[in-house]
Design a protein around this motif. Structure first.
Motif, PDB file in Angstrom:
ATOM      1  N   HIS A  31       0.861  -1.176   0.000  1.00 20.90           N
ATOM      2  CA  HIS A  31       0.000   0.000   0.000  1.00 20.90           C
ATOM      3  C   HIS A  31       0.902   1.232   0.000  1.00 20.90           C
ATOM      4  N   LEU A  32       0.578   2.192  -0.822  1.00 21.03           N
ATOM      5  CA  LEU A  32       1.305   3.454  -0.867  1.00 21.03           C
ATOM      6  C   LEU A  32       0.432   4.536  -0.252  1.00 21.03           C
ATOM      7  N   TYR A  33       0.955   5.203   0.772  1.00 24.02           N
ATOM      8  CA  TYR A  33       0.195   6.207   1.512  1.00 24.02           C
ATOM      9  C   TYR A  33       0.830   7.581   1.395  1.00 24.02           C
ATOM     10  N   ALA A  34      -0.018   8.603   1.413  1.00 19.35           N
ATOM     11  CA  ALA A  34       0.417   9.963   1.688  1.00 19.35           C
ATOM     12  C   ALA A  34       0.203  10.200   3.179  1.00 19.35           C
ATOM     13  N   VAL A  35       1.198  10.769   3.832  1.00 19.15           N
ATOM     14  CA  VAL A  35       1.146  10.978   5.276  1.00 19.15           C
ATOM     15  C   VAL A  35       1.258  12.473   5.557  1.00 19.15           C
ATOM     16  N   THR A  36       0.334  12.983   6.362  1.00 17.85           N
ATOM     17  CA  THR A  36       0.350  14.392   6.727  1.00 17.85           C
ATOM     18  C   THR A  36       0.265  14.523   8.255  1.00 17.85           C
ATOM     19  N   PRO A  37       0.839  15.598   8.812  1.00 22.93           N
ATOM     20  CA  PRO A  37       0.800  15.786  10.267  1.00 22.93           C
ATOM     21  C   PRO A  37      -0.627  15.948  10.777  1.00 22.93           C
ATOM     22  N   ALA A  38      -0.832  15.607  12.027  1.00 25.98           N
ATOM     23  CA  ALA A  38      -2.171  15.685  12.624  1.00 25.98           C
ATOM     24  C   ALA A  38      -2.719  17.105  12.634  1.00 25.98           C
ATOM     25  N   SER A  39      -1.850  18.098  12.685  1.00 28.90           N
ATOM     26  CA  SER A  39      -2.312  19.486  12.756  1.00 28.90           C
ATOM     27  C   SER A  39      -2.852  19.989  11.416  1.00 28.90           C
ATOM     28  N   ARG A  40      -2.475  19.347  10.325  1.00 33.76           N
ATOM     29  CA  ARG A  40      -2.991  19.730   9.004  1.00 33.76           C
ATOM     30  C   ARG A  40      -3.196  18.490   8.141  1.00 33.76           C
ATOM     31  N   PRO A  41      -4.131  17.644   8.550  1.00 30.27           N
ATOM     32  CA  PRO A  41      -4.378  16.400   7.812  1.00 30.27           C
ATOM     33  C   PRO A  41      -4.958  16.690   6.434  1.00 30.27           C
ATOM     34  N   ARG A  42      -4.673  15.790   5.507  1.00 27.35           N
ATOM     35  CA  ARG A  42      -5.186  15.932   4.146  1.00 27.35           C
ATOM     36  C   ARG A  42      -5.618  14.566   3.641  1.00 27.35           C
ATOM     37  N   ASP A  43      -6.797  14.495   3.046  1.00 27.52           N
ATOM     38  CA  ASP A  43      -7.354  13.222   2.606  1.00 27.52           C
ATOM     39  C   ASP A  43      -7.383  13.053   1.090  1.00 27.52           C
ATOM     40  N   HIS A  44      -7.177  14.119   0.328  1.00 25.70           N
ATOM     41  CA  HIS A  44      -7.333  14.035  -1.116  1.00 25.70           C
ATOM     42  C   HIS A  44      -6.052  14.471  -1.820  1.00 25.70           C
ATOM     43  N   PHE A  45      -5.600  13.620  -2.750  1.00 24.01           N
ATOM     44  CA  PHE A  45      -4.408  13.880  -3.534  1.00 24.01           C
ATOM     45  C   PHE A  45      -4.705  13.574  -4.997  1.00 24.01           C
ATOM     46  N   PRO A  46      -3.913  14.118  -5.911  1.00 21.08           N
ATOM     47  CA  PRO A  46      -4.189  13.894  -7.336  1.00 21.08           C
ATOM     48  C   PRO A  46      -4.164  12.411  -7.701  1.00 21.08           C
ATOM     49  N   GLU A  47      -5.007  12.056  -8.654  1.00 21.31           N
ATOM     50  CA  GLU A  47      -4.997  10.696  -9.176  1.00 21.31           C
ATOM     51  C   GLU A  47      -3.871  10.549 -10.190  1.00 21.31           C
ATOM     52  N   GLY A  48      -3.702   9.335 -10.689  1.00 23.53           N
ATOM     53  CA  GLY A  48      -2.655   9.090 -11.671  1.00 23.53           C
ATOM     54  C   GLY A  48      -1.389   8.550 -11.035  1.00 23.53           C
ATOM     55  N   ARG A  49      -0.400   8.335 -11.874  1.00 26.16           N
ATOM     56  CA  ARG A  49       0.858   7.752 -11.409  1.00 26.16           C
ATOM     57  C   ARG A  49       1.590   8.727 -10.487  1.00 26.16           C
ATOM     58  N   THR A  50       2.276   8.192  -9.494  1.00 25.00           N
ATOM     59  CA  THR A  50       3.025   9.018  -8.541  1.00 25.00           C
ATOM     60  C   THR A  50       4.512   8.986  -8.886  1.00 25.00           C
ATOM     61  N   GLY A  51       5.281   9.794  -8.162  1.00 20.07           N
ATOM     62  CA  GLY A  51       6.723   9.815  -8.336  1.00 20.07           C
ATOM     63  C   GLY A  51       7.458   8.853  -7.432  1.00 20.07           C
ATOM     64  N   PHE A  52       6.754   7.964  -6.763  1.00 18.95           N
ATOM     65  CA  PHE A  52       7.393   7.011  -5.853  1.00 18.95           C
ATOM     66  C   PHE A  52       8.433   6.177  -6.614  1.00 18.95           C
ATOM     67  N   GLU A  53       9.668   6.148  -6.101  1.00 25.50           N
ATOM     68  CA  GLU A  53      10.732   5.352  -6.703  1.00 25.50           C
ATOM     69  C   GLU A  53      11.004   4.146  -5.817  1.00 25.50           C
ATOM     70  N   MET A  54      10.463   3.007  -6.243  1.00 26.26           N
ATOM     71  CA  MET A  54      10.537   1.792  -5.427  1.00 26.26           C
ATOM     72  C   MET A  54      11.969   1.348  -5.177  1.00 26.26           C
ATOM     73  N   ALA A  55      12.870   1.640  -6.101  1.00 27.12           N
ATOM     74  CA  ALA A  55      14.251   1.206  -5.942  1.00 27.12           C
ATOM     75  C   ALA A  55      14.924   1.816  -4.718  1.00 27.12           C
ATOM     76  N   LEU A  56      14.400   2.951  -4.244  1.00 26.79           N
ATOM     77  CA  LEU A  56      15.004   3.618  -3.090  1.00 26.79           C
ATOM     78  C   LEU A  56      14.314   3.262  -1.778  1.00 26.79           C
ATOM     79  N   ALA A  57      13.241   2.487  -1.829  1.00 25.32           N
ATOM     80  CA  ALA A  57      12.485   2.176  -0.609  1.00 25.32           C
ATOM     81  C   ALA A  57      13.207   1.130   0.229  1.00 25.32           C
TER      82      ALA A  57
END
Length: 368
Positions: A342-368
């Motif tokens: 599962h790939l998550y976007a994480v935001t601090p509790a003081s400014r939570p965010r639930d909606h992010f753009p659809e489509g492919r992300t910039g996540f680079e699995m090779a660096l995980a």
């Protein structure tokens, strides 16, 4: 008495031990090996890396790393982060030491470094991590908000029988130094439209070729259409200089998979899967960009990569595919295994965010 502090290079021996002692759990139990230099994976990346360790009476029993870089979000240049390398011994989970510090540290880091949101990946079968990190807990006012972006697979294409690239619409060749500006421009245009994209306009590709051990210009593959336009690219990167995956155990269905695979490998004279205690020999496909999400373009690239690396001792190569990915047909007919995340976007509790753009992300699995 427990405390949280930033790790230093003097902590490297304990960190290497922690990684070996806290494996990734699932039907395939893996330990990440980061010898000889634990910090090399951080040093090779642009931006800032802050490894935080939980310490009890001089002994490290937990680690989590925050990496911050320049990126793209909703077409805007901004600072984005990645949360990785989370490892905790049983004593830390029992004392819940890390959970007390996690929220406040994320708040402070986001404020200090101007980070809008962080990415993180969690293995889909890791119920412990999903329950501890993602599930909302009553009374935990500082708990960061986890928003599911994608379900994705780390897809391994295994080297079994020999293959010859089929003639088709797209011509694939290895890159030369003269191709790098064109490849960088292709990646830049792609990543500007991605959530958490990389800043290829600021020399990301050139940096990777200079600073990633084992990544070379001739390990970059380019696909051209009949008019000679660049329509796809990918890079082969062997990470063994900075990290390896050691098999600790095969469980459940994976025991039968290993038995069947090894029998097939014996007949085909392909590498057998490593026995417990040994490591996989593999590489990643990274710097990947495919015009219009066309699986035929990726297929042409994969076929050439496979043909060029068959018989070189690799068990497999790995690439990222989303759940329901339009590129999935590119792998039809290849022997493949998939580990779900599962790939998550994480935001601090003081400014939570639930909606992010659809489509492919910039996540680079090779660096995980």
């Amino acid at each position: 008495m427990s405390s949280l502090r930033r790790a230093t290079r003097e902590d490297a021996p304990q960190l290497l031990d922690l990684f070996g002692a806290v494996p990734m759990q699932g039907e395939l139990v893996l330990a990440t090996r980061r010898e000889p230099d634990f910090f090399r994976l951080y040093d090779m990346q642009r931006g800032l890396a802050e490894p935080w360790v939980h310490e009890v009476e001089g002994q490290l029993d937990g680690l989590g790393t925050i990496l911050v870089r320049d990126g793209w979000l909703e077409g805007r240049a901004c600072r984005v982060g990645y949360l990785g390398d989370l490892r905790t011994r049983f004593s830390a989970r029992r004392s819940r030491g890390l959970s007390r510090f996690y929220g406040p540290v994320l708040e402070e880091t986001a404020e200090r470094l101007g980070v809008e949101a962080f990415l993180t990946a969690v293995m889909a079968s890791n119920a412990t991590a999903l329950n501890a990190l993602v599930k909302r807990k009553p009374g935990r006012v500082s708990q960061p908000r986890y928003t599911l972006l994608r379900r994705f697979g780390s897809v391994s294409v295994h080297f079994t029988r020999r293959r010859t690239p089929r003639p088709g619409r797209y011509r694939v060749r290895r890159a030369t130094p003269e191709d790098i500006p064109t490849m960088a421009a292709r990646l830049d245009a792609d990543h500007r439209a991605r959530a958490f994209g990389y800043r290829y306009d600021l020399g990301e590709l050139e940096h990777r070729l200079a600073d990633w051990p084992g990544l070379r210009v001739d390990g970059c593959y380019l696909a051209f259409d009949p008019d000679g336009a660049l329509v796809g690219c990918t890079s082969v990167w062997d990470p063994q200089a900075v990290k390896r995956y050691q098999v600790l155990a095969y469980r459940g269905s994976m025991r039968w998979v290993k038995w069947g695979y090894d029998a097939m490998a014996t007949v085909l004279r392909a590498p057998r899967l490593p026995a417990p205690g040994n490591a996989f020999n593999y590489f990643y496909l990274c710097n990947t960009s495919i015009q219009d999400e066309n699986p035929d373009i990726l297929r042409a690239l994969v076929e050439q990569v496979y043909a060029d690396h068959q018989g070189q001792g690799y068990h497999f190569f790995t690439l990222y595919l989303d759940e329901g990915d339009p590129l999935q047909p590119a792998l039809k007919g290849f022997f493949q295994r998939r580990l779900d995340f599962h790939l998550y976007a994480v935001t601090p509790a003081s400014r939570p965010r639930d909606h992010f753009p659809e489509g492919r992300t910039g996540f680079e699995m090779a660096l995980a």
